[in-house]
Design a protein around this motif. Structure first.
Motif, PDB file in Angstrom:
ATOM      1  N   LEU A 256       0.828  -1.206   0.000  1.00 59.71           N
ATOM      2  CA  LEU A 256       0.000   0.000   0.000  1.00 59.71           C
ATOM      3  C   LEU A 256       0.863   1.256   0.000  1.00 59.71           C
ATOM      4  O   LEU A 256       0.555   2.236  -0.709  1.00 59.71           O
ATOM      5  N   LEU A 257       1.937   1.248   0.772  1.00 55.73           N
ATOM      6  CA  LEU A 257       2.837   2.417   0.778  1.00 55.73           C
ATOM      7  C   LEU A 257       3.485   2.612  -0.588  1.00 55.73           C
ATOM      8  O   LEU A 257       3.692   3.755  -1.027  1.00 55.73           O
ATOM      9  N   ASP A 258       3.834   1.512  -1.257  1.00 57.42           N
ATOM     10  CA  ASP A 258       4.366   1.636  -2.617  1.00 57.42           C
ATOM     11  C   ASP A 258       3.343   2.306  -3.535  1.00 57.42           C
ATOM     12  O   ASP A 258       3.699   3.190  -4.340  1.00 57.42           O
ATOM     13  N   SER A 259       2.093   1.896  -3.417  1.00 59.25           N
ATOM     14  CA  SER A 259       1.046   2.489  -4.250  1.00 59.25           C
ATOM     15  C   SER A 259       0.847   3.971  -3.915  1.00 59.25           C
ATOM     16  O   SER A 259       0.670   4.807  -4.815  1.00 59.25           O
ATOM     17  N   ILE A 260       0.874   4.305  -2.611  1.00 56.80           N
ATOM     18  CA  ILE A 260       0.716   5.702  -2.208  1.00 56.80           C
ATOM     19  C   ILE A 260       1.860   6.549  -2.755  1.00 56.80           C
ATOM     20  O   ILE A 260       1.650   7.669  -3.254  1.00 56.80           O
ATOM     21  N   LEU A 261       3.079   6.011  -2.669  1.00 50.75           N
ATOM     22  CA  LEU A 261       4.229   6.756  -3.167  1.00 50.75           C
ATOM     23  C   LEU A 261       4.129   6.959  -4.680  1.00 50.75           C
ATOM     24  O   LEU A 261       4.400   8.064  -5.190  1.00 50.75           O
ATOM     25  N   GLN A 262       3.750   5.913  -5.417  1.00 50.69           N
ATOM     26  CA  GLN A 262       3.599   6.048  -6.861  1.00 50.69           C
ATOM     27  C   GLN A 262       2.491   7.040  -7.213  1.00 50.69           C
ATOM     28  O   GLN A 262       2.627   7.836  -8.152  1.00 50.69           O
ATOM     29  N   ALA A 263       1.389   6.995  -6.457  1.00 54.29           N
ATOM     30  CA  ALA A 263       0.305   7.941  -6.707  1.00 54.29           C
ATOM     31  C   ALA A 263       0.751   9.368  -6.425  1.00 54.29           C
ATOM     32  O   ALA A 263       0.406  10.300  -7.170  1.00 54.29           O
ATOM     33  N   HIS A 264       1.528   9.543  -5.363  1.00 53.84           N
ATOM     34  CA  HIS A 264       2.035  10.884  -5.054  1.00 53.84           C
ATOM     35  C   HIS A 264       2.953  11.394  -6.167  1.00 53.84           C
ATOM     36  O   HIS A 264       2.833  12.561  -6.592  1.00 53.84           O
ATOM     37  N   LEU A 265       3.847  10.533  -6.635  1.00 56.35           N
ATOM     38  CA  LEU A 265       4.742  10.942  -7.720  1.00 56.35           C
ATOM     39  C   LEU A 265       3.952  11.246  -8.991  1.00 56.35           C
ATOM     40  O   LEU A 265       4.284  12.182  -9.738  1.00 56.35           O
ATOM     41  N   ALA A 266       2.883  10.484  -9.238  1.00 49.16           N
ATOM     42  CA  ALA A 266       2.031  10.756 -10.403  1.00 49.16           C
ATOM     43  C   ALA A 266       1.339  12.104 -10.249  1.00 49.16           C
ATOM     44  O   ALA A 266       1.213  12.869 -11.225  1.00 49.16           O
ATOM     45  N   GLN A 267       0.879  12.417  -9.027  1.00 42.93           N
ATOM     46  CA  GLN A 267       0.250  13.712  -8.794  1.00 42.93           C
ATOM     47  C   GLN A 267       1.231  14.853  -9.034  1.00 42.93           C
ATOM     48  O   GLN A 267       0.877  15.889  -9.621  1.00 42.93           O
ATOM     49  N   VAL A 268       2.467  14.659  -8.584  1.00 42.98           N
ATOM     50  CA  VAL A 268       3.486  15.695  -8.803  1.00 42.98           C
ATOM     51  C   VAL A 268       3.744  15.879 -10.296  1.00 42.98           C
ATOM     52  O   VAL A 268       3.855  17.011 -10.787  1.00 42.98           O
ATOM     53  N   THR A 269       3.809  14.786 -11.025  1.00 43.41           N
ATOM     54  CA  THR A 269       4.040  14.873 -12.471  1.00 43.41           C
ATOM     55  C   THR A 269       2.891  15.585 -13.167  1.00 43.41           C
ATOM     56  O   THR A 269       3.104  16.427 -14.048  1.00 43.41           O
TER      57      THR A 269
END
Length: 368
Positions: free
Chosen positions: A288-301
């Motif tokens: 879940l933390l991996d998914s949250i981190l990827q989602a955060h990076l996607a939001q930043v992009t």
């Protein structure tokens, strides 16, 4: 191998020297005094009321009918105290090395008729706000020696007091009648219960980070917070997951490990089931933390792409009057409307209309 033999021989000589020079029967002269937290004798599952030294307790137990045992608890003993401990209880030299710590992972070792179990204890560290340097999980060690007539517990680091475990066991004398293995089971159950409590507390932190990342208008989240929580979760997982094999070994009916009898093996199997559930939870939290981190990076992009589109759109709008000014800024004599009275207002009006048209086009396409 020769080096290991020499080390073992040196350790045995050191233990013999301790036996010869230290009077362990006298509490005042016993080198275990500073590290001992408690020394309790149980007979037929009932705690004897009289307090005594470790040497007196062991002597009384071994003079009995074999239905009593002593529970000795120590906290961060010194090397000399460990030597005295080995001399008194006849522990293997390698077992004393296990008691010295620290260890990288939990494990279970058998030395003759004594089991040495190494547990990693965990504690949730309360914090007002998660930061990139917050400590979420604090780990310690608990080493337990279970022999035919004794249990020795050695605590290191942040592991809590074992007094509540002993008091809870005293209320169940039928369990204590099973001997030192009953104490070993209680310790394993206590450690796994702590794992479950800390795992639930870490879940609250994960839920908070998740809601912050996906809540509209919450602002950008520092990725260092997510990384720190992931590191703390990894430390917790390193303490929890390796304990599965020792618990399964204690619960194996085909290969019984003394002093664990058939009556206690189902209890160890139950603790192993609780541990397996906790390990599964930690694995899901890690994913879940991996998914949250990827989602955060996607939001930043996505946010960066939106910013770039806005910048590009405004640059295109500014380019329209810049082109007109650049053309009319050339020093030519024959240019249209140079000497007309309304030429200047007309040029400004045309540039404003062009900028307005381009702005509407970008707004319609979602760039502004």
């Amino acid at each position: 191998m020769p080096l290991m033999h020499r080390l073992r021989s040196a350790a045995r000589r050191r233990l013999r020297a301790v036996r010869a020079t230290v009077d362990l029967s006298h509490p005042a002269r016993s080198p275990l005094g500073s590290a001992v937290e408690n020394c309790v004798v149980f007979e037929e599952g009932v705690r004897t009321p009289r307090d005594c030294s470790a040497a007196e307790a062991l002597e009384r137990v071994r003079k009995g009918d074999g239905r009593a045992f002593v529970w000795l608890g120590l906290h961060e003993p010194e090397p000399s105290e460990l030597d005295a401990l080995g001399a008194l209880f006849g522990l293997h030299p390698l077992a004393l090395q296990d008691a010295a710590g620290p260890h990288r992972r939990p494990r279970l070792m058998r030395y003759d008729d004594t089991l040495c179990a190494v547990f990693k204890t965990v504690r949730y560290v309360e914090h007002e706000q998660l930061t990139a340097t917050s400590e979420v999980v604090d780990t310690g060690e608990l080493i337990a020696f279970a022999g035919p007539d004794f249990v020795i517990t050695v605590r290191h680091g942040g592991s809590g007091s074992l007094g509540p475990i002993r008091e809870a066991l005293e209320d169940v004398p039928e369990q204590l009648k099973l001997g030192p293995a009953a104490v070993l089971h209680a310790l394993a159950d206590f450690v796994v219960d702590e794992y479950e409590q800390v795992t639930d507390a870490v879940q609250d932190d994960i839920d908070l980070v998740e809601s912050t990342v996906f809540s509209p208008g919450s602002g950008r989240v520092d990725p260092g917070h997510i990384y720190q929580l992931k590191r703390e979760l990894l430390e917790l997982k390193r303490a929890v997951a390796p304990l599965a094999r020792p618990l399964l070994a204690l619960a194996d009916p085909l290969k019984p490990l003394p002093p664990v009898g058939p009556g206690l093996q189902p209890y160890f199997r139950d603790v192993a089931d609780h541990l397996a559930r906790t390990v599964d939870q930690l694995s899901s939290y890690d994913a879940l933390l991996d998914s949250i981190l990827q989602a955060h990076l996607a939001q930043v992009t996505v946010a960066q792409n939106e910013d770039m589109r806005k910048i590009t759109a405004w640059a295109a709008i500014v380019a329209v009057p810049t082109m007109g000014c650049g053309v009319y800024g050339m020093n030519f004599e024959h240019m249209p409307e140079l000497e007309w009275t309304y030429g200047y207002p007309l040029a400004l009006s045309v540039m404003a209309a062009a900028c307005f048209t381009v702005h509407r086009a970008f707004r319609r396409n979602g760039w502004l």
